[in-house]
Scaffold this motif. Sequence first.
Motif, short mmCIF file in Angstrom:
data_model
loop_
_atom_site.label_atom_id
_atom_site.label_comp_id
_atom_site.label_asym_id
_atom_site.label_seq_id
_atom_site.Cartn_x
_atom_site.Cartn_y
_atom_site.Cartn_z
N GLY A 45 0.80 -1.22 0.00
CA GLY A 45 0.00 0.00 0.00
C GLY A 45 0.83 1.27 0.00
N ALA A 46 2.13 1.14 0.25
CA ALA A 46 3.00 2.31 0.26
C ALA A 46 3.20 2.89 -1.13
N TRP A 47 3.01 2.06 -2.19
CA TRP A 47 3.23 2.56 -3.55
C TRP A 47 1.97 2.64 -4.40
N GLY A 48 0.82 2.34 -3.81
CA GLY A 48 -0.43 2.48 -4.55
C GLY A 48 -1.54 1.68 -3.92
N PRO A 49 -2.75 1.78 -4.48
CA PRO A 49 -3.89 1.06 -3.91
C PRO A 49 -3.69 -0.45 -3.91
N THR A 50 -4.16 -1.10 -2.86
CA THR A 50 -4.20 -2.55 -2.80
C THR A 50 -5.65 -2.99 -2.96
N VAL A 51 -5.85 -4.06 -3.74
CA VAL A 51 -7.19 -4.51 -4.09
C VAL A 51 -7.27 -6.02 -3.95
N VAL A 67 -7.90 -3.54 2.95
CA VAL A 67 -7.79 -2.90 1.63
C VAL A 67 -8.78 -1.76 1.48
N ASP A 68 -9.29 -1.26 2.61
CA ASP A 68 -10.22 -0.12 2.60
C ASP A 68 -11.43 -0.36 1.70
N GLY A 69 -11.92 -1.60 1.69
CA GLY A 69 -13.14 -1.91 0.95
C GLY A 69 -12.96 -2.15 -0.53
N ARG A 70 -11.73 -2.16 -1.00
CA ARG A 70 -11.50 -2.34 -2.44
C ARG A 70 -11.46 -3.86 -2.76
N VAL A 71 -12.58 -4.37 -3.18
CA VAL A 71 -12.72 -5.82 -3.42
C VAL A 71 -13.43 -6.07 -4.74
#
Length: 226
Positions: A104-110, A133-137
């Motif tokens: 997550g340090a270099w971009g969104p995680t999904v 992942v802050d809801g990114r599924v």
Amino acid sequence: MFQRSSVVTLFDVDNTLLDHDRVVRDVKRHLAETFGTEREERYWEIFERTRAEIGYADYLGALQIYRTQHPRDSGFLETSLYLLGYPFANRLIPGSLDAIEHCGAWGPTVILTDGDVVFQPRKIDRSGLLEAVDGRVLIYIHKEQDLEDVECEYPADHYILVDDKLRILSAVKEIWGSRVTTVFPRQGHYALDPEVTAKYPPADVTIDRIGDLINYDLATLLAATK
């Protein structure tokens, strides 16, 4: 819709972040205790046939079919509650959350996974992965066939795909080419089966366990991309 990112990291769930083999062993034990060995075997016959037909594991769907064949067997209620209440947070593979945080340090995680519309979301939520992942599924029937939708939902110049199945990694590499870095954690029965892995080319990066991902920075992953 998300704004375009330089890098998006996509994580599979079963046997990548979550010890799915352990979950299956627990479910098998529960079914044997609840229904007896003969009917437990019948459930898995239904499960495997259903998976072959629809392309993904559907535990609750198989239970529904089992119920139509054994309508007076009250054990389905106990099993349904067992599945929905299963302690998935206790089955996260060590280092899973650290790996997500690191990437997550270099971009969104999904989360990018296959599965049904009830049990798979429940698993992702109760395990803590939804929050991580802050809801990114994204949940598909065959995720490797829905990459255009992945790109629409989370557009990026480059993707990092972490998955325990070389079949999936190879399929995605064929489509995205050098736009994706494939990472193969050698975890679970698919990843450790030499007959299965011999069918596909190696991933860009192979690690022994998901927690090892924190030893790779973005530059190293990008440099490994073929």
